[in-house]
Design an enzyme around this catalytic site. Structure first.
Site, PDB file in Angstrom:
ATOM      1  N   ALA A 176       0.816  -1.224   0.000  1.00 28.38           N
ATOM      2  CA  ALA A 176       0.000   0.000   0.000  1.00 28.38           C
ATOM      3  C   ALA A 176       0.852   1.278   0.000  1.00 28.38           C
ATOM      4  CB  ALA A 176      -0.929  -0.009   1.203  1.00 28.38           C
ATOM      5  N   ASP A 216      -5.266  -1.580  -6.517  1.00 29.08           N
ATOM      6  CA  ASP A 216      -5.585  -0.342  -7.244  1.00 29.08           C
ATOM      7  C   ASP A 216      -5.202  -0.379  -8.729  1.00 29.08           C
ATOM      8  OD1 ASP A 216      -2.766   0.047  -7.239  1.00 29.08           O
ATOM      9  OD2 ASP A 216      -2.865   1.229  -5.400  1.00 29.08           O
ATOM     10  N   HIS A 267      -3.863  -9.891  -3.999  1.00 27.58           N
ATOM     11  CA  HIS A 267      -5.131  -9.633  -3.312  1.00 27.58           C
ATOM     12  C   HIS A 267      -6.237  -9.189  -4.269  1.00 27.58           C
ATOM     13  CE1 HIS A 267      -2.518  -8.991   0.527  1.00 27.58           C
ATOM     14  NE2 HIS A 267      -2.690 -10.250   0.231  1.00 27.58           N
ATOM     15  N   CYS A 319     -22.258 -17.858 -10.343  1.00 28.10           N
ATOM     16  CA  CYS A 319     -22.002 -18.331 -11.714  1.00 28.10           C
ATOM     17  C   CYS A 319     -20.676 -17.822 -12.282  1.00 28.10           C
ATOM     18  CB  CYS A 319     -23.159 -17.936 -12.647  1.00 28.10           C
ATOM     19  SG  CYS A 319     -23.214 -16.163 -13.041  1.00 28.10           S
ATOM     20  N   ASN A 358      11.156   1.674   2.125  1.00 24.85           N
ATOM     21  CA  ASN A 358       9.960   1.767   2.982  1.00 24.85           C
ATOM     22  C   ASN A 358      10.180   2.803   4.084  1.00 24.85           C
ATOM     23  OD1 ASN A 358       7.319   0.561   3.252  1.00 24.85           O
ATOM     24  ND2 ASN A 358       7.985  -0.168   5.252  1.00 24.85           N
TER      25      ASN A 358
HETATM   26  P1  NAD Z   1       0.504  -1.322   5.113  1.00 23.81           P
HETATM   27  O1  NAD Z   1      -0.538  -0.280   5.156  1.00 23.81           O
HETATM   28  O2  NAD Z   1       0.510  -2.365   6.153  1.00 23.81           O
HETATM   29  O3  NAD Z   1       1.958  -0.646   5.118  1.00 23.81           O
HETATM   30  C1  NAD Z   1       2.365   0.311   4.226  1.00 23.81           C
HETATM   31  C2  NAD Z   1       3.856   0.561   4.431  1.00 23.81           C
HETATM   32  O4  NAD Z   1       4.276   1.529   3.480  1.00 23.81           O
HETATM   33  C3  NAD Z   1       4.234   1.104   5.802  1.00 23.81           C
HETATM   34  O5  NAD Z   1       5.344   0.393   6.291  1.00 23.81           O
HETATM   35  C4  NAD Z   1       4.590   2.577   5.541  1.00 23.81           C
HETATM   36  O6  NAD Z   1       5.625   3.045   6.381  1.00 23.81           O
HETATM   37  C5  NAD Z   1       5.054   2.526   4.122  1.00 23.81           C
HETATM   38  N1  NAD Z   1       4.827   3.751   3.349  1.00 23.81           N
HETATM   39  C6  NAD Z   1       3.756   4.581   3.358  1.00 23.81           C
HETATM   40  N2  NAD Z   1       3.902   5.557   2.443  1.00 23.81           N
HETATM   41  C7  NAD Z   1       5.112   5.346   1.845  1.00 23.81           C
HETATM   42  C8  NAD Z   1       5.834   6.021   0.821  1.00 23.81           C
HETATM   43  N3  NAD Z   1       5.354   7.107   0.228  1.00 23.81           N
HETATM   44  N4  NAD Z   1       7.036   5.522   0.452  1.00 23.81           N
HETATM   45  C9  NAD Z   1       7.573   4.419   1.055  1.00 23.81           C
HETATM   46  N5  NAD Z   1       6.920   3.742   2.041  1.00 23.81           N
HETATM   47  C10 NAD Z   1       5.709   4.201   2.425  1.00 23.81           C
HETATM   48  O7  NAD Z   1       0.426  -1.969   3.677  1.00 23.81           O
HETATM   49  P2  NAD Z   1       0.754  -3.400   3.151  1.00 23.81           P
HETATM   50  O8  NAD Z   1       1.951  -3.984   3.839  1.00 23.81           O
HETATM   51  O9  NAD Z   1       0.726  -3.303   1.709  1.00 23.81           O
HETATM   52  O10 NAD Z   1      -0.450  -4.337   3.635  1.00 23.81           O
HETATM   53  C11 NAD Z   1      -1.754  -3.946   3.886  1.00 23.81           C
HETATM   54  C12 NAD Z   1      -2.820  -4.550   2.998  1.00 23.81           C
HETATM   55  O11 NAD Z   1      -3.569  -3.459   2.553  1.00 23.81           O
HETATM   56  C13 NAD Z   1      -2.400  -5.207   1.735  1.00 23.81           C
HETATM   57  O12 NAD Z   1      -2.814  -6.492   1.834  1.00 23.81           O
HETATM   58  C14 NAD Z   1      -3.166  -4.513   0.592  1.00 23.81           C
HETATM   59  O13 NAD Z   1      -3.943  -5.461  -0.083  1.00 23.81           O
HETATM   60  C15 NAD Z   1      -4.090  -3.582   1.245  1.00 23.81           C
HETATM   61  N6  NAD Z   1      -4.205  -2.184   0.758  1.00 23.81           N
HETATM   62  C16 NAD Z   1      -4.114  -1.871  -0.546  1.00 23.81           C
HETATM   63  C17 NAD Z   1      -4.196  -0.548  -0.957  1.00 23.81           C
HETATM   64  C18 NAD Z   1      -4.069  -0.220  -2.412  1.00 23.81           C
HETATM   65  O14 NAD Z   1      -4.454  -1.023  -3.248  1.00 23.81           O
HETATM   66  N7  NAD Z   1      -3.504   0.940  -2.767  1.00 23.81           N
HETATM   67  C19 NAD Z   1      -4.391   0.467  -0.015  1.00 23.81           C
HETATM   68  C20 NAD Z   1      -4.516   0.111   1.327  1.00 23.81           C
HETATM   69  C21 NAD Z   1      -4.403  -1.235   1.711  1.00 23.81           C
END
Ligand code: NAD
Length: 245
Positions: free
Chosen positions: A12, A93, A110, A121, A209
């Site tokens: 994310a 996304d 996901h 169906c 990250n």
């Molecule tokens: P998470 O929310 O657990 O963690 C996000 C990580 O990204 C954090 O460690 C944070 O410090 C870091 N981060 C935030 N902004 C950043 C940036 N600009 N640059 C670098 N790092 C940055 O997300 P996750 O580990 O992906 O897991 C959460 C679940 O959420 C996933 O399973 C996903 O399916 C879902 N999700 C998806 C979306 C999307 O599709 N955009 C959005 C929210 C959650």
């Protein structure tokens, strides 16, 4: 860059600079919604719970108008340079494809929000079609063909990951010689096993990250910066190396 099989793994955090909040950062989605409301079991429970479910989705915006940011574009550039094996993403996304990656190079562990599927169906509807029905006042859209229960094509809590995608992502991780993690806490399993598979098979690990992950101490390169700022610089370095060869 000598690596032959570069696998990029995104969470994310890569999309926050596109305006999509992540789950766990301050102001993230879990500060505003209860995860319990989004389980597969809750969707299946009753028409009443489905009504609530669709209302939240409609309010949150079923379609994402977000645009790819420089980090997504940098990965697409890596592909154009012939340096990318694939992207494995936890995101729903589809911004990697919007940035220019072909569908067959993106493994969406996901699922995604582009389609809505009938659980009975299997008929698929473009998400815009279902959104239009909700906007017209339908509260619980069902399948037009069989009246089955509809579900966005994303993996809900309590639901299995799509088996073929998980299998291929595992295989690609095990074959990678360079594995780049961008914007993930690496605590959601089984997705978070991917860098572990890569490390076990001898790949070098790069992490971009903002906050710590459980495998930081195994990274060859650890970049504590915003993905949208760091990734274009990384790609610039790759380009220089490619030109120098
Ligand atoms: P998470 O929310 O657990 O963690 C996000 C990580 O990204 C954090 O460690 C944070 O410090 C870091 N981060 C935030 N902004 C950043 C940036 N600009 N640059 C670098 N790092 C940055 O997300 P996750 O580990 O992906 O897991 C959460 C679940 O959420 C996933 O399973 C996903 O399916 C879902 N999700 C998806 C979306 C999307 O599709 N955009 C959005 C929210 C959650």
């Amino acid at each position: 860059m000598n690596a032959k099989r570069v696998v990029v793994f995104t969470g994310a955090g890569i999309s926050t600079e596109s305006g999509i909040p992540d789950f766990r950062s301050p102001g993230g989605i879990w500060e505003r919604f209860d995860p319990e409301d989004f389980t597969y079991q809750r969707l299946m429970k009753s028409p009443e719970s489905r009504k609530k479910w669709w209302r939240v989705f409609q309010e949150r915006g079923l379609t994402t108008e977000a645009e790819p940011n420089p980090a997504h574009l940098a990965i697409a550039e890596l592909d154009r340079l012939g340096k990318l094996d694939c992207v494995i993403t936890q995101n729903i996304d589809s911004l990697h494809q919007k940035a220019g990656l072909p569908d067959d190079k993106v493994f969406e562990l996901h699922g995604n929000m582009r389609w809505v599927v009938c659980l009975n169906c299997g008929k698929r509807y473009p998400v815009e079609q279902i959104k239009a029905r909700l906007d017209e006042g339908e509260e619980i859209p069902d399948c037009e063909a069989c009246h089955g229960i509809l579900k966005p094509n994303m993996v809900l809590f309590g639901e299995m990951l799509p088996e073929p995608v998980l299998k291929e992502a595992t295989h690609r991780s095990e074959r990678a010689d360079l594995f780049i993690v961008i914007g993930s806490t690496l605590i959601v399993y089984p997705a978070a096993y991917m860098p572990v598979y890569a490390l076990d098979a001898g790949a070098k690990l790069v992490i971009v990250n903002l906050s710590p992950t459980p495998v930081d101490n195994q990274a060859t390169v650890l970049i504590r910066a915003k993905a949208g700022e760091a990734m274009p610089k990384v790609i610039q370095r790759v380009k220089e190396k490619v030109r120098a060869v």
